[in-house]
Scaffold this active site. Structure first.
Site, PDB file in Angstrom:
ATOM      1  N   ARG A  87     -11.641  -5.339   5.079  1.00  0.00           N
ATOM      2  CA  ARG A  87     -10.543  -6.070   4.454  1.00  0.00           C
ATOM      3  C   ARG A  87      -9.221  -5.800   5.156  1.00  0.00           C
ATOM      4  O   ARG A  87      -8.353  -6.637   5.245  1.00  0.00           O
ATOM      5  CB  ARG A  87     -10.469  -5.663   2.969  1.00  0.00           C
ATOM      6  CG  ARG A  87      -9.236  -6.120   2.209  1.00  0.00           C
ATOM      7  CD  ARG A  87      -9.218  -7.638   2.061  1.00  0.00           C
ATOM      8  NE  ARG A  87      -8.022  -8.114   1.400  1.00  0.00           N
ATOM      9  CZ  ARG A  87      -6.840  -8.281   1.973  1.00  0.00           C
ATOM     10  NH1 ARG A  87      -6.667  -7.938   3.241  1.00  0.00           N
ATOM     11  NH2 ARG A  87      -5.818  -8.756   1.298  1.00  0.00           N
ATOM     12  N   TYR A  88      -9.047  -4.542   5.619  1.00  0.00           N
ATOM     13  CA  TYR A  88      -7.799  -4.118   6.271  1.00  0.00           C
ATOM     14  C   TYR A  88      -8.113  -3.787   7.732  1.00  0.00           C
ATOM     15  O   TYR A  88      -9.164  -3.214   8.026  1.00  0.00           O
ATOM     16  CB  TYR A  88      -7.215  -2.895   5.551  1.00  0.00           C
ATOM     17  CG  TYR A  88      -6.936  -3.165   4.091  1.00  0.00           C
ATOM     18  CD1 TYR A  88      -5.807  -3.887   3.708  1.00  0.00           C
ATOM     19  CD2 TYR A  88      -7.818  -2.739   3.096  1.00  0.00           C
ATOM     20  CE1 TYR A  88      -5.555  -4.168   2.374  1.00  0.00           C
ATOM     21  CE2 TYR A  88      -7.570  -3.008   1.761  1.00  0.00           C
ATOM     22  CZ  TYR A  88      -6.438  -3.727   1.403  1.00  0.00           C
ATOM     23  OH  TYR A  88      -6.200  -4.009   0.085  1.00  0.00           O
ATOM     24  N   ARG A  91      -9.374  -0.072   8.829  1.00  0.00           N
ATOM     25  CA  ARG A  91     -10.310   0.730   8.041  1.00  0.00           C
ATOM     26  C   ARG A  91     -11.358  -0.155   7.378  1.00  0.00           C
ATOM     27  O   ARG A  91     -11.069  -1.304   7.049  1.00  0.00           O
ATOM     28  CB  ARG A  91      -9.578   1.573   6.987  1.00  0.00           C
ATOM     29  CG  ARG A  91      -8.584   0.801   6.120  1.00  0.00           C
ATOM     30  CD  ARG A  91      -7.436   1.727   5.730  1.00  0.00           C
ATOM     31  NE  ARG A  91      -6.537   1.155   4.745  1.00  0.00           N
ATOM     32  CZ  ARG A  91      -5.494   0.379   5.029  1.00  0.00           C
ATOM     33  NH1 ARG A  91      -5.256   0.010   6.279  1.00  0.00           N
ATOM     34  NH2 ARG A  91      -4.697  -0.055   4.072  1.00  0.00           N
ATOM     35  N   CYS A 100     -24.776   5.577  -9.460  1.00  0.00           N
ATOM     36  CA  CYS A 100     -23.861   6.659  -9.855  1.00  0.00           C
ATOM     37  C   CYS A 100     -24.582   7.538 -10.859  1.00  0.00           C
ATOM     38  O   CYS A 100     -25.438   7.054 -11.605  1.00  0.00           O
ATOM     39  CB  CYS A 100     -22.605   6.100 -10.521  1.00  0.00           C
ATOM     40  SG  CYS A 100     -21.656   5.043  -9.437  1.00  0.00           S
ATOM     41  N   CYS A 107     -15.434   0.393 -14.302  1.00  0.00           N
ATOM     42  CA  CYS A 107     -15.765   0.248 -12.873  1.00  0.00           C
ATOM     43  C   CYS A 107     -15.365  -1.129 -12.358  1.00  0.00           C
ATOM     44  O   CYS A 107     -15.752  -2.149 -12.911  1.00  0.00           O
ATOM     45  CB  CYS A 107     -17.254   0.459 -12.645  1.00  0.00           C
ATOM     46  SG  CYS A 107     -17.690   0.314 -10.900  1.00  0.00           S
ATOM     47  N   ARG A 109     -16.127  -2.312  -9.294  1.00  0.00           N
ATOM     48  CA  ARG A 109     -17.056  -2.903  -8.324  1.00  0.00           C
ATOM     49  C   ARG A 109     -18.359  -3.284  -9.016  1.00  0.00           C
ATOM     50  O   ARG A 109     -19.451  -3.048  -8.515  1.00  0.00           O
ATOM     51  CB  ARG A 109     -17.273  -1.941  -7.162  1.00  0.00           C
ATOM     52  CG  ARG A 109     -17.900  -2.639  -5.955  1.00  0.00           C
ATOM     53  CD  ARG A 109     -17.943  -1.792  -4.718  1.00  0.00           C
ATOM     54  NE  ARG A 109     -16.724  -1.826  -3.953  1.00  0.00           N
ATOM     55  CZ  ARG A 109     -16.138  -0.759  -3.418  1.00  0.00           C
ATOM     56  NH1 ARG A 109     -16.657   0.440  -3.599  1.00  0.00           N
ATOM     57  NH2 ARG A 109     -15.027  -0.884  -2.716  1.00  0.00           N
ATOM     58  N   ASP A 270      -7.959  -3.504 -12.237  1.00  0.00           N
ATOM     59  CA  ASP A 270      -8.285  -4.768 -11.572  1.00  0.00           C
ATOM     60  C   ASP A 270      -8.767  -5.781 -12.607  1.00  0.00           C
ATOM     61  O   ASP A 270      -9.302  -5.408 -13.647  1.00  0.00           O
ATOM     62  CB  ASP A 270      -9.392  -4.551 -10.537  1.00  0.00           C
ATOM     63  CG  ASP A 270      -8.910  -3.715  -9.361  1.00  0.00           C
ATOM     64  OD1 ASP A 270      -7.706  -3.772  -9.059  1.00  0.00           O
ATOM     65  OD2 ASP A 270      -9.736  -3.001  -8.766  1.00  0.00           O
ATOM     66  N   ASP A 307      -4.390  -3.854  -6.849  1.00  0.00           N
ATOM     67  CA  ASP A 307      -5.218  -4.545  -5.869  1.00  0.00           C
ATOM     68  C   ASP A 307      -5.263  -5.980  -6.389  1.00  0.00           C
ATOM     69  O   ASP A 307      -5.900  -6.265  -7.396  1.00  0.00           O
ATOM     70  CB  ASP A 307      -6.611  -3.898  -5.807  1.00  0.00           C
ATOM     71  CG  ASP A 307      -7.123  -3.839  -4.384  1.00  0.00           C
ATOM     72  OD1 ASP A 307      -6.754  -4.726  -3.606  1.00  0.00           O
ATOM     73  OD2 ASP A 307      -7.897  -2.911  -4.072  1.00  0.00           O
ATOM     74  N   LYS A 314      -3.964  -4.637  -1.570  1.00  0.00           N
ATOM     75  CA  LYS A 314      -3.221  -3.616  -2.315  1.00  0.00           C
ATOM     76  C   LYS A 314      -1.726  -3.796  -2.109  1.00  0.00           C
ATOM     77  O   LYS A 314      -1.265  -3.924  -0.982  1.00  0.00           O
ATOM     78  CB  LYS A 314      -3.617  -2.233  -1.823  1.00  0.00           C
ATOM     79  CG  LYS A 314      -4.991  -1.802  -2.254  1.00  0.00           C
ATOM     80  CD  LYS A 314      -5.199  -0.325  -1.909  1.00  0.00           C
ATOM     81  CE  LYS A 314      -6.606   0.135  -2.223  1.00  0.00           C
ATOM     82  NZ  LYS A 314      -7.614  -0.463  -1.311  1.00  0.00           N
TER      83      LYS A 314
END
Ligand SMILES: *Cc1c(COP(=O)(O)O)cnc(C)c1O
Ligand code: SF4
Length: 346
Positions: A87-88, A91, A100, A107, A109, A270, A307, A314
Protein backbone atom coordinates in the site's frame (compact mmCIF):
# COMPACT_ATOMS: atom_id res chain seq x y z
CA UNK A 1 -2.23 -23.19 25.75
CA UNK A 2 -5.91 -23.64 26.47
CA UNK A 3 -8.62 -21.53 24.94
CA UNK A 4 -12.34 -20.95 25.37
CA UNK A 5 -13.91 -21.43 21.95
CA UNK A 6 -17.69 -21.66 22.34
CA UNK A 7 -20.47 -19.74 24.08
CA UNK A 8 -21.24 -22.88 26.09
CA UNK A 9 -17.67 -23.06 27.37
CA UNK A 10 -17.74 -19.32 28.08
CA UNK A 11 -20.80 -19.77 30.29
CA UNK A 12 -18.61 -21.80 32.63
CA UNK A 13 -16.66 -18.59 33.36
CA UNK A 14 -19.09 -15.71 32.99
CA UNK A 15 -22.79 -14.98 33.36
CA UNK A 16 -23.51 -14.01 29.79
CA UNK A 17 -25.84 -11.11 29.05
CA UNK A 18 -28.76 -11.53 26.62
CA UNK A 19 -26.79 -9.72 23.86
CA UNK A 20 -23.76 -11.93 24.41
CA UNK A 21 -25.87 -15.10 24.33
CA UNK A 22 -27.55 -13.94 21.11
CA UNK A 23 -24.27 -13.60 19.16
CA UNK A 24 -24.02 -15.79 16.07
CA UNK A 25 -20.88 -16.44 14.08
CA UNK A 26 -21.44 -15.28 10.50
CA UNK A 27 -19.37 -14.23 7.51
CA UNK A 28 -18.72 -10.75 8.90
CA UNK A 29 -17.71 -11.78 12.45
CA UNK A 30 -14.44 -13.25 13.69
CA UNK A 31 -14.51 -16.61 15.54
CA UNK A 32 -14.75 -16.88 19.29
CA UNK A 33 -11.52 -17.71 21.07
CA UNK A 34 -10.27 -16.40 24.41
CA UNK A 35 -7.05 -17.56 26.03
CA UNK A 36 -7.06 -18.78 29.62
CA UNK A 37 -4.50 -16.10 30.39
CA UNK A 38 -6.72 -13.25 29.18
CA UNK A 39 -9.76 -14.77 30.89
CA UNK A 40 -7.85 -14.64 34.19
CA UNK A 41 -7.55 -10.86 33.80
CA UNK A 42 -11.28 -10.29 33.21
CA UNK A 43 -13.41 -9.02 36.10
CA UNK A 44 -16.09 -11.74 36.15
CA UNK A 45 -18.51 -9.61 38.18
CA UNK A 46 -18.58 -6.72 35.72
CA UNK A 47 -20.52 -7.33 32.49
CA UNK A 48 -19.09 -4.10 31.04
CA UNK A 49 -15.49 -4.88 31.96
CA UNK A 50 -13.20 -3.26 29.33
CA UNK A 51 -11.25 -6.49 28.83
CA UNK A 52 -14.42 -8.55 28.48
CA UNK A 53 -15.71 -6.15 25.83
CA UNK A 54 -12.65 -6.77 23.66
CA UNK A 55 -13.05 -10.55 23.49
CA UNK A 56 -16.58 -11.65 24.43
CA UNK A 57 -18.80 -11.39 21.33
CA UNK A 58 -22.19 -9.75 21.36
CA UNK A 59 -25.08 -9.67 18.91
CA UNK A 60 -24.40 -5.99 18.16
CA UNK A 61 -21.58 -7.40 16.03
CA UNK A 62 -24.12 -9.08 13.76
CA UNK A 63 -25.29 -5.69 12.51
CA UNK A 64 -23.25 -3.51 10.16
CA UNK A 65 -23.73 0.20 9.66
CA UNK A 66 -24.17 1.43 6.06
CA UNK A 67 -20.78 3.14 6.03
CA UNK A 68 -19.03 -0.04 7.21
CA UNK A 69 -17.27 -2.45 4.91
CA UNK A 70 -15.38 -5.77 5.17
CA UNK A 71 -12.23 -4.21 3.67
CA UNK A 72 -12.33 -0.47 4.42
CA UNK A 73 -8.59 -0.06 3.83
CA UNK A 74 -8.99 -1.57 0.34
CA UNK A 75 -6.15 -3.98 1.09
CA UNK A 76 -7.35 -6.36 -1.59
CA UNK A 77 -6.98 -3.66 -4.24
CA UNK A 78 -3.37 -3.12 -3.07
CA UNK A 79 -2.46 -6.79 -2.93
CA UNK A 80 0.40 -8.22 -4.91
CA UNK A 81 -0.86 -11.71 -4.12
CA UNK A 82 -3.29 -13.18 -1.59
CA UNK A 83 -0.84 -12.58 1.27
CA UNK A 84 1.20 -9.51 0.33
CA UNK A 85 -0.19 -5.96 0.61
CA UNK A 86 1.87 -3.17 -0.96
CA UNK A 87 0.00 0.00 0.00
CA UNK A 88 2.90 2.35 0.86
CA UNK A 89 5.93 2.75 -1.38
CA UNK A 90 8.69 1.61 0.97
CA UNK A 91 6.96 -1.03 3.11
CA UNK A 92 4.81 -4.11 2.64
CA UNK A 93 2.56 -6.18 4.89
CA UNK A 94 2.74 -9.97 4.65
CA UNK A 95 -0.28 -11.84 6.04
CA UNK A 96 1.56 -14.76 7.61
CA UNK A 97 -1.58 -16.48 8.92
CA UNK A 98 -5.23 -15.66 9.61
CA UNK A 99 -5.20 -17.53 12.94
CA UNK A 100 -5.03 -15.83 16.38
CA UNK A 101 -4.93 -17.45 19.82
CA UNK A 102 -7.65 -15.00 20.83
CA UNK A 103 -9.90 -12.96 18.54
CA UNK A 104 -10.49 -9.27 19.22
CA UNK A 105 -14.09 -8.22 18.61
CA UNK A 106 -12.79 -4.97 17.09
CA UNK A 107 -10.44 -6.70 14.61
CA UNK A 108 -10.19 -4.54 11.50
CA UNK A 109 -8.87 -7.26 9.18
CA UNK A 110 -11.96 -9.44 9.46
CA UNK A 111 -12.08 -10.02 5.71
CA UNK A 112 -9.13 -12.31 6.45
CA UNK A 113 -8.72 -12.94 10.20
CA UNK A 114 -10.05 -16.28 11.43
CA UNK A 115 -11.13 -17.47 7.98
CA UNK A 116 -9.33 -20.74 8.72
CA UNK A 117 -6.92 -20.61 5.80
CA UNK A 118 -3.93 -21.17 8.06
CA UNK A 119 -0.31 -20.17 7.50
CA UNK A 120 0.97 -18.99 4.11
CA UNK A 121 2.21 -21.78 1.87
CA UNK A 122 5.85 -22.14 0.88
CA UNK A 123 4.89 -21.02 -2.63
CA UNK A 124 3.23 -17.83 -1.29
CA UNK A 125 6.25 -17.07 0.90
CA UNK A 126 8.72 -17.63 -1.94
CA UNK A 127 6.67 -15.58 -4.39
CA UNK A 128 6.47 -12.71 -1.89
CA UNK A 129 10.19 -12.94 -1.12
CA UNK A 130 10.81 -12.74 -4.88
CA UNK A 131 8.69 -9.60 -5.03
CA UNK A 132 10.63 -7.81 -2.28
CA UNK A 133 13.91 -8.96 -3.84
CA UNK A 134 12.98 -7.18 -7.08
CA UNK A 135 11.53 -4.08 -5.36
CA UNK A 136 14.48 -2.38 -3.65
CA UNK A 137 12.25 0.56 -2.69
CA UNK A 138 10.69 -1.79 -0.10
CA UNK A 139 12.74 -1.31 3.09
CA UNK A 140 10.42 -2.89 5.67
CA UNK A 141 8.12 -5.88 5.89
CA UNK A 142 5.34 -6.17 8.45
CA UNK A 143 4.82 -9.83 9.37
CA UNK A 144 1.21 -9.69 10.40
CA UNK A 145 -2.11 -11.51 10.06
CA UNK A 146 -3.70 -13.00 12.18
CA UNK A 147 -1.06 -13.48 14.82
CA UNK A 148 2.42 -14.38 13.58
CA UNK A 149 3.37 -16.19 16.79
CA UNK A 150 0.72 -18.88 16.23
CA UNK A 151 3.44 -20.33 13.97
CA UNK A 152 5.82 -22.77 15.58
CA UNK A 153 9.35 -21.48 16.17
CA UNK A 154 10.63 -23.62 13.31
CA UNK A 155 7.97 -22.42 10.82
CA UNK A 156 8.65 -18.82 11.82
CA UNK A 157 12.35 -19.40 11.42
CA UNK A 158 11.87 -20.84 7.91
CA UNK A 159 9.67 -17.92 6.91
CA UNK A 160 12.11 -15.28 8.13
CA UNK A 161 15.05 -17.09 6.50
CA UNK A 162 13.33 -17.02 3.11
CA UNK A 163 12.67 -13.27 3.28
CA UNK A 164 16.12 -12.48 4.67
CA UNK A 165 17.83 -14.65 2.07
CA UNK A 166 16.06 -12.62 -0.61
CA UNK A 167 16.82 -9.34 1.18
CA UNK A 168 19.32 -9.44 4.08
CA UNK A 169 18.73 -5.72 4.68
CA UNK A 170 14.96 -5.99 5.02
CA UNK A 171 13.72 -4.52 8.31
CA UNK A 172 11.14 -6.79 9.90
CA UNK A 173 8.21 -5.73 12.07
CA UNK A 174 6.85 -8.69 14.00
CA UNK A 175 3.22 -7.82 14.73
CA UNK A 176 1.78 -9.84 17.58
CA UNK A 177 -0.72 -9.56 20.40
CA UNK A 178 0.82 -12.53 22.26
CA UNK A 179 2.32 -10.31 25.00
CA UNK A 180 -1.35 -9.57 25.83
CA UNK A 181 -3.11 -12.82 24.91
CA UNK A 182 -0.60 -15.46 26.01
CA UNK A 183 2.66 -13.92 27.22
CA UNK A 184 4.30 -17.29 28.03
CA UNK A 185 4.67 -17.86 24.25
CA UNK A 186 7.62 -15.45 24.45
CA UNK A 187 10.10 -17.96 25.80
CA UNK A 188 13.86 -18.39 25.52
CA UNK A 189 13.60 -20.59 22.42
CA UNK A 190 11.61 -17.97 20.48
CA UNK A 191 14.10 -15.30 21.47
CA UNK A 192 16.98 -17.52 20.37
CA UNK A 193 15.37 -18.04 16.95
CA UNK A 194 14.74 -14.32 16.45
CA UNK A 195 18.24 -13.36 17.57
CA UNK A 196 19.74 -15.56 14.88
CA UNK A 197 18.47 -13.12 12.21
CA UNK A 198 20.90 -10.33 12.88
CA UNK A 199 21.52 -8.90 9.40
CA UNK A 200 18.95 -6.14 10.02
CA UNK A 201 16.71 -5.11 12.93
CA UNK A 202 13.51 -6.88 13.97
CA UNK A 203 11.02 -4.60 15.71
CA UNK A 204 8.20 -6.02 17.82
CA UNK A 205 4.80 -4.36 17.38
CA UNK A 206 2.18 -5.25 19.95
CA UNK A 207 -1.33 -4.17 20.91
CA UNK A 208 -2.13 -3.24 24.51
CA UNK A 209 -5.44 -1.38 24.75
CA UNK A 210 -6.00 -1.18 28.49
CA UNK A 211 -3.66 -0.74 31.50
CA UNK A 212 -4.99 -3.93 33.17
CA UNK A 213 -3.59 -5.97 30.27
CA UNK A 214 -0.11 -5.00 31.38
CA UNK A 215 0.19 -7.70 34.05
CA UNK A 216 3.36 -9.22 35.52
CA UNK A 217 3.55 -11.99 32.90
CA UNK A 218 3.20 -9.46 30.07
CA UNK A 219 6.00 -7.42 31.58
CA UNK A 220 8.23 -10.50 31.63
CA UNK A 221 7.45 -11.17 27.94
CA UNK A 222 8.35 -7.57 27.08
CA UNK A 223 11.57 -7.68 29.08
CA UNK A 224 12.64 -10.84 27.19
CA UNK A 225 12.35 -8.99 23.88
CA UNK A 226 14.07 -5.90 25.23
CA UNK A 227 16.96 -7.65 26.92
CA UNK A 228 17.62 -9.54 23.67
CA UNK A 229 17.90 -6.21 21.87
CA UNK A 230 14.50 -5.97 20.15
CA UNK A 231 12.70 -2.63 20.42
CA UNK A 232 9.02 -2.97 21.29
CA UNK A 233 6.33 -0.58 20.02
CA UNK A 234 2.64 -0.53 20.86
CA UNK A 235 -0.33 0.16 18.61
CA UNK A 236 -3.61 0.74 20.48
CA UNK A 237 -7.08 1.10 19.09
CA UNK A 238 -9.35 3.77 20.56
CA UNK A 239 -12.39 1.75 21.70
CA UNK A 240 -15.67 2.98 23.13
CA UNK A 241 -16.20 1.89 26.76
CA UNK A 242 -12.77 0.27 26.78
CA UNK A 243 -10.22 3.09 26.72
CA UNK A 244 -12.07 6.23 25.51
CA UNK A 245 -10.89 8.19 28.50
CA UNK A 246 -7.70 10.32 28.69
CA UNK A 247 -6.92 9.09 32.23
CA UNK A 248 -7.13 5.42 31.19
CA UNK A 249 -4.97 6.03 28.14
CA UNK A 250 -2.46 8.01 30.20
CA UNK A 251 -2.16 5.10 32.61
CA UNK A 252 -1.73 2.67 29.70
CA UNK A 253 0.94 4.71 27.88
CA UNK A 254 2.86 5.62 31.03
CA UNK A 255 2.72 1.96 32.07
CA UNK A 256 4.12 0.88 28.71
CA UNK A 257 6.83 3.52 28.77
CA UNK A 258 7.83 2.39 32.28
CA UNK A 259 8.59 -1.11 30.96
CA UNK A 260 10.44 0.15 27.88
CA UNK A 261 7.67 0.05 25.25
CA UNK A 262 7.22 3.09 23.03
CA UNK A 263 3.53 3.94 22.36
CA UNK A 264 3.53 4.27 18.55
CA UNK A 265 -0.03 4.60 17.24
CA UNK A 266 -3.44 5.25 18.72
CA UNK A 267 -5.86 4.30 15.95
CA UNK A 268 -9.27 5.71 15.40
CA UNK A 269 -11.54 2.65 14.83
CA UNK A 270 -11.66 1.64 11.18
CA UNK A 271 -15.04 1.54 9.45
CA UNK A 272 -15.13 -2.24 9.40
CA UNK A 273 -18.35 -4.28 9.39
CA UNK A 274 -19.94 -5.03 12.75
CA UNK A 275 -17.74 -2.75 14.86
CA UNK A 276 -19.99 0.32 15.37
CA UNK A 277 -20.38 -0.44 19.05
CA UNK A 278 -16.66 0.24 19.52
CA UNK A 279 -16.42 3.41 17.50
CA UNK A 280 -15.63 6.68 19.25
CA UNK A 281 -16.93 9.68 17.28
CA UNK A 282 -13.98 11.51 15.74
CA UNK A 283 -14.82 14.74 17.54
CA UNK A 284 -14.66 12.96 20.88
CA UNK A 285 -11.43 11.18 19.83
CA UNK A 286 -9.80 14.52 19.02
CA UNK A 287 -10.82 15.90 22.42
CA UNK A 288 -9.54 12.78 24.25
CA UNK A 289 -6.23 13.02 22.41
CA UNK A 290 -5.92 16.73 23.20
CA UNK A 291 -6.44 16.06 26.90
CA UNK A 292 -4.09 13.09 26.79
CA UNK A 293 -1.36 15.24 25.24
CA UNK A 294 -1.50 17.48 28.30
CA UNK A 295 -1.25 14.54 30.70
CA UNK A 296 1.71 12.55 29.36
CA UNK A 297 5.20 13.28 28.05
CA UNK A 298 6.00 13.44 24.36
CA UNK A 299 7.71 10.07 24.66
CA UNK A 300 4.59 8.42 26.13
CA UNK A 301 2.27 10.02 23.58
CA UNK A 302 1.49 7.93 20.49
CA UNK A 303 0.47 9.37 17.14
CA UNK A 304 -3.30 9.56 16.76
CA UNK A 305 -4.18 8.29 13.29
CA UNK A 306 -7.09 7.29 11.11
CA UNK A 307 -6.69 4.72 8.38
CA UNK A 308 -9.12 6.33 5.95
CA UNK A 309 -11.90 4.38 4.24
CA UNK A 310 -11.67 3.41 0.57
CA UNK A 311 -7.96 2.84 1.03
CA UNK A 312 -7.27 6.55 1.64
CA UNK A 313 -4.34 5.53 3.83
CA UNK A 314 -3.11 6.56 7.26
CA UNK A 315 -3.52 10.19 8.21
CA UNK A 316 -2.30 11.58 11.51
CA UNK A 317 -4.41 13.91 13.61
CA UNK A 318 -2.38 16.42 15.58
CA UNK A 319 -3.21 18.54 18.58
CA UNK A 320 -2.50 21.89 16.92
CA UNK A 321 -4.97 23.35 14.45
CA UNK A 322 -3.08 25.21 11.71
CA UNK A 323 -4.25 27.92 9.29
CA UNK A 324 -2.80 30.87 7.33
CA UNK A 325 -3.52 34.39 8.46
CA UNK A 326 -5.67 36.25 5.81
CA UNK A 327 -2.61 38.41 4.93
CA UNK A 328 -0.65 35.23 4.12
CA UNK A 329 2.25 36.48 6.26
CA UNK A 330 1.62 34.31 9.28
CA UNK A 331 0.50 30.86 10.27
CA UNK A 332 -2.00 30.84 13.09
CA UNK A 333 -1.51 27.79 15.26
CA UNK A 334 -3.92 26.75 17.99
CA UNK A 335 -2.20 25.21 21.03
CA UNK A 336 -3.69 22.28 22.97
CA UNK A 337 -4.78 24.67 25.74
CA UNK A 338 -6.73 26.83 23.28
CA UNK A 339 -4.41 29.80 22.66
CA UNK A 340 -3.75 31.07 19.14
CA UNK A 341 -0.07 31.69 18.40
CA UNK A 342 1.46 33.21 15.23
CA UNK A 343 4.44 31.83 13.32
CA UNK A 344 5.90 33.64 10.29
CA UNK A 345 5.00 32.15 6.88
CA UNK A 346 8.51 32.45 5.42
C1 LIG B 1 -0.18 0.58 8.51
C2 LIG B 1 0.37 -0.12 7.39
C3 LIG B 1 1.74 -0.13 7.16
C4 LIG B 1 2.74 0.55 8.09
O1 LIG B 1 2.57 1.93 8.16
P1 LIG B 1 3.42 2.81 9.19
O2 LIG B 1 2.74 4.15 9.16
O3 LIG B 1 4.82 2.86 8.65
O4 LIG B 1 3.37 2.15 10.52
C5 LIG B 1 2.20 -0.81 6.06
N1 LIG B 1 1.36 -1.42 5.20
C6 LIG B 1 0.03 -1.43 5.41
C7 LIG B 1 -0.84 -2.12 4.42
C8 LIG B 1 -0.51 -0.79 6.51
O5 LIG B 1 -1.83 -0.80 6.72
S1 SF4 C 1 -4.78 -10.12 17.41
FE1 SF4 C 1 -4.87 -8.69 15.67
S2 SF4 C 1 -5.44 -9.94 13.88
FE2 SF4 C 1 -5.93 -11.14 15.74
S3 SF4 C 1 -8.07 -10.68 16.16
FE3 SF4 C 1 -6.84 -9.23 17.37
S4 SF4 C 1 -6.69 -7.41 16.08
FE4 SF4 C 1 -7.34 -9.13 14.73
Amino acid sequence: MSQIRTLEALEGYLDLTADEKAWREDSSTVPLAITEHYMSLIDKEDSSDPLRRQVVPSSVENHSAVWEDMDPLAEEAHSVNHRLVHRYRNRVAFLVTDICPMYCRHCFRRRFTGTMQGPASLREIEESAGYVASHCEVKEILLTGGDVLTLSDSSLSNLISIFRKARPDLIIRLCTRYPVSDPKRIDNELIRVLKSFDSAPIYVMTQFNHPRELCDESKIAISRFLSAGFSVFNQSVLLRNVNDDPEVLAKLFEGLLAVGVKPYYLFQGDLVSGTSDFRVPLEKGIEIFRQLSELVSGLALPVYAIDLPNGGGKVTIGTGDLSKDPSGEFWQIRTPDGKCVKYPAI
